[in-house]
Design a protein around this motif. Structure first.
Motif, PDB file in Angstrom:
ATOM      1  N   ILE A  40     -21.446 -14.295  -8.918  1.00 36.26           N
ATOM      2  CA  ILE A  40     -20.837 -15.490  -9.480  1.00 36.26           C
ATOM      3  C   ILE A  40     -19.715 -15.124 -10.444  1.00 36.26           C
ATOM      4  N   ILE A  41     -19.599 -13.845 -10.774  1.00 35.40           N
ATOM      5  CA  ILE A  41     -18.573 -13.379 -11.695  1.00 35.40           C
ATOM      6  C   ILE A  41     -17.432 -12.786 -10.881  1.00 35.40           C
ATOM      7  N   LEU A  42     -16.208 -13.140 -11.225  1.00 35.54           N
ATOM      8  CA  LEU A  42     -15.052 -12.593 -10.524  1.00 35.54           C
ATOM      9  C   LEU A  42     -15.037 -11.076 -10.670  1.00 35.54           C
ATOM     10  N   PRO A  43     -15.132 -10.352  -9.575  1.00 39.03           N
ATOM     11  CA  PRO A  43     -15.207  -8.900  -9.657  1.00 39.03           C
ATOM     12  C   PRO A  43     -13.822  -8.262  -9.776  1.00 39.03           C
ATOM     13  N   ILE A  44     -13.477  -7.826 -10.973  1.00 38.60           N
ATOM     14  CA  ILE A  44     -12.181  -7.190 -11.195  1.00 38.60           C
ATOM     15  C   ILE A  44     -12.321  -5.762 -11.705  1.00 38.60           C
ATOM     16  N   ARG A  45     -13.542  -5.279 -11.834  1.00 38.23           N
ATOM     17  CA  ARG A  45     -13.802  -3.914 -12.285  1.00 38.23           C
ATOM     18  C   ARG A  45     -14.376  -3.095 -11.141  1.00 38.23           C
ATOM     19  N   PRO A  46     -14.041  -1.823 -11.095  1.00 39.09           N
ATOM     20  CA  PRO A  46     -14.564  -0.999  -9.996  1.00 39.09           C
ATOM     21  C   PRO A  46     -16.087  -1.016  -9.899  1.00 39.09           C
ATOM     22  N   TYR A  47     -16.783  -1.063 -11.045  1.00 42.50           N
ATOM     23  CA  TYR A  47     -18.246  -1.004 -11.000  1.00 42.50           C
ATOM     24  C   TYR A  47     -18.859  -2.240 -10.355  1.00 42.50           C
ATOM     25  N   GLN A  48     -18.080  -3.294 -10.203  1.00 42.26           N
ATOM     26  CA  GLN A  48     -18.588  -4.522  -9.604  1.00 42.26           C
ATOM     27  C   GLN A  48     -18.542  -4.485  -8.073  1.00 42.26           C
ATOM     28  N   TYR A  49     -18.029  -3.403  -7.525  1.00 44.35           N
ATOM     29  CA  TYR A  49     -17.957  -3.256  -6.079  1.00 44.35           C
ATOM     30  C   TYR A  49     -18.965  -2.212  -5.615  1.00 44.35           C
ATOM     31  N   ASP A  50     -19.548  -2.477  -4.471  1.00 44.15           N
ATOM     32  CA  ASP A  50     -20.664  -1.665  -3.996  1.00 44.15           C
ATOM     33  C   ASP A  50     -20.276  -0.645  -2.934  1.00 44.15           C
ATOM     34  N   TRP A  51     -19.211  -0.909  -2.216  1.00 45.31           N
ATOM     35  CA  TRP A  51     -18.779   0.003  -1.158  1.00 45.31           C
ATOM     36  C   TRP A  51     -17.266   0.200  -1.249  1.00 45.31           C
ATOM     37  N   TRP A  52     -16.820   1.386  -0.873  1.00 43.66           N
ATOM     38  CA  TRP A  52     -15.417   1.752  -0.988  1.00 43.66           C
ATOM     39  C   TRP A  52     -14.916   2.451   0.269  1.00 43.66           C
ATOM     40  N   GLY A  53     -13.647   2.239   0.540  1.00 45.08           N
ATOM     41  CA  GLY A  53     -12.983   3.011   1.572  1.00 45.08           C
ATOM     42  C   GLY A  53     -12.514   4.345   1.019  1.00 45.08           C
ATOM     43  N   GLN A  54     -11.908   5.140   1.880  1.00 45.05           N
ATOM     44  CA  GLN A  54     -11.492   6.482   1.497  1.00 45.05           C
ATOM     45  C   GLN A  54     -10.124   6.502   0.815  1.00 45.05           C
ATOM     46  N   GLY A  55      -9.392   5.418   0.910  1.00 40.65           N
ATOM     47  CA  GLY A  55      -8.087   5.326   0.275  1.00 40.65           C
ATOM     48  C   GLY A  55      -6.949   5.686   1.213  1.00 40.65           C
ATOM     49  N   THR A  56      -5.782   5.107   0.934  1.00 43.57           N
ATOM     50  CA  THR A  56      -4.571   5.419   1.693  1.00 43.57           C
ATOM     51  C   THR A  56      -3.418   5.573   0.703  1.00 43.57           C
ATOM     52  N   GLN A  57      -2.632   6.618   0.891  1.00 42.07           N
ATOM     53  CA  GLN A  57      -1.563   6.926  -0.057  1.00 42.07           C
ATOM     54  C   GLN A  57      -0.332   6.068   0.221  1.00 42.07           C
ATOM     55  N   VAL A  58       0.196   5.495  -0.840  1.00 46.07           N
ATOM     56  CA  VAL A  58       1.476   4.785  -0.778  1.00 46.07           C
ATOM     57  C   VAL A  58       2.422   5.478  -1.755  1.00 46.07           C
ATOM     58  N   THR A  59       3.551   5.915  -1.244  1.00 39.85           N
ATOM     59  CA  THR A  59       4.549   6.574  -2.073  1.00 39.85           C
ATOM     60  C   THR A  59       5.863   5.826  -1.923  1.00 39.85           C
ATOM     61  N   VAL A  60       6.411   5.401  -3.066  1.00 40.35           N
ATOM     62  CA  VAL A  60       7.659   4.652  -3.073  1.00 40.35           C
ATOM     63  C   VAL A  60       8.720   5.494  -3.761  1.00 40.35           C
ATOM     64  N   SER A  61       9.755   5.847  -3.030  1.00 41.08           N
ATOM     65  CA  SER A  61      10.822   6.668  -3.594  1.00 41.08           C
ATOM     66  C   SER A  61      11.929   5.774  -4.140  1.00 41.08           C
ATOM     67  N   SER A  62      12.597   6.290  -5.163  1.00 40.99           N
ATOM     68  CA  SER A  62      13.664   5.487  -5.798  1.00 40.99           C
ATOM     69  C   SER A  62      15.008   5.728  -5.137  1.00 40.99           C
TER      70      SER A  62
END
Length: 123
Positions: free
Chosen positions: A101-123
């Motif tokens: 019932i609480i808006l989950p905005i903190r990492p600890y409020q999530y139970d499962w995670w993906g492995q991540g994907t890198q985003v790189t933005v060059s100037s």
């Protein structure tokens, strides 16, 4: 058990757009969210979506440039990122949470995670 797999990251130039995808399997989650983590920084919450209703919340810092959405038929969540800036460079993660019932905005409020994907933005 919930499994999440991100894709769509890459190297782009400032001003470009990218769409990240998060393929999700499992049925015990209620919400999905997007986070990012730059080197030496804490994991930063970006957006969340309720899987059933599609209701969304996006932090002010990226509102207007980033959009969160989902396709129930494809079991996939998206993060559309426009007008990318070098400071958007980070590893982007999707995550899933059980019903809350609480808006989950903190990492600890999530139970499962993906492995991540890198985003790189060059100037």
């Amino acid at each position: 058990q919930v499994q999440l797999v991100e894709s769509g990251g890459g190297l782009v130039q400032a001003g470009d757009s990218l769409r990240l995808s998060c393929a999700v399997s499992g049925r015990t989650f209620s919400r999905l969210g997007w986070f990012r983590q730059a080197p030496g920084k804490e994991r930063e919450f970006l957006a969340t979506i309720i899987w059933s209703s599609g209701s969304t919340y996006i932090v002010d810092s990226v509102k207007g440039r980033f959009t969160i959405s989902r396709d129930n038929a494809k079991n996939t969540m998206y993060l559309q990122m426009n007008s990318l800036k070098p400071e958007d460079t980070a590893v982007y993660y999707c995550a899933a949470s059980r019903p809350t019932i609480i808006l989950p905005i903190r990492p600890y409020q999530y139970d499962w995670w993906g492995q991540g994907t890198q985003v790189t933005v060059s100037s």
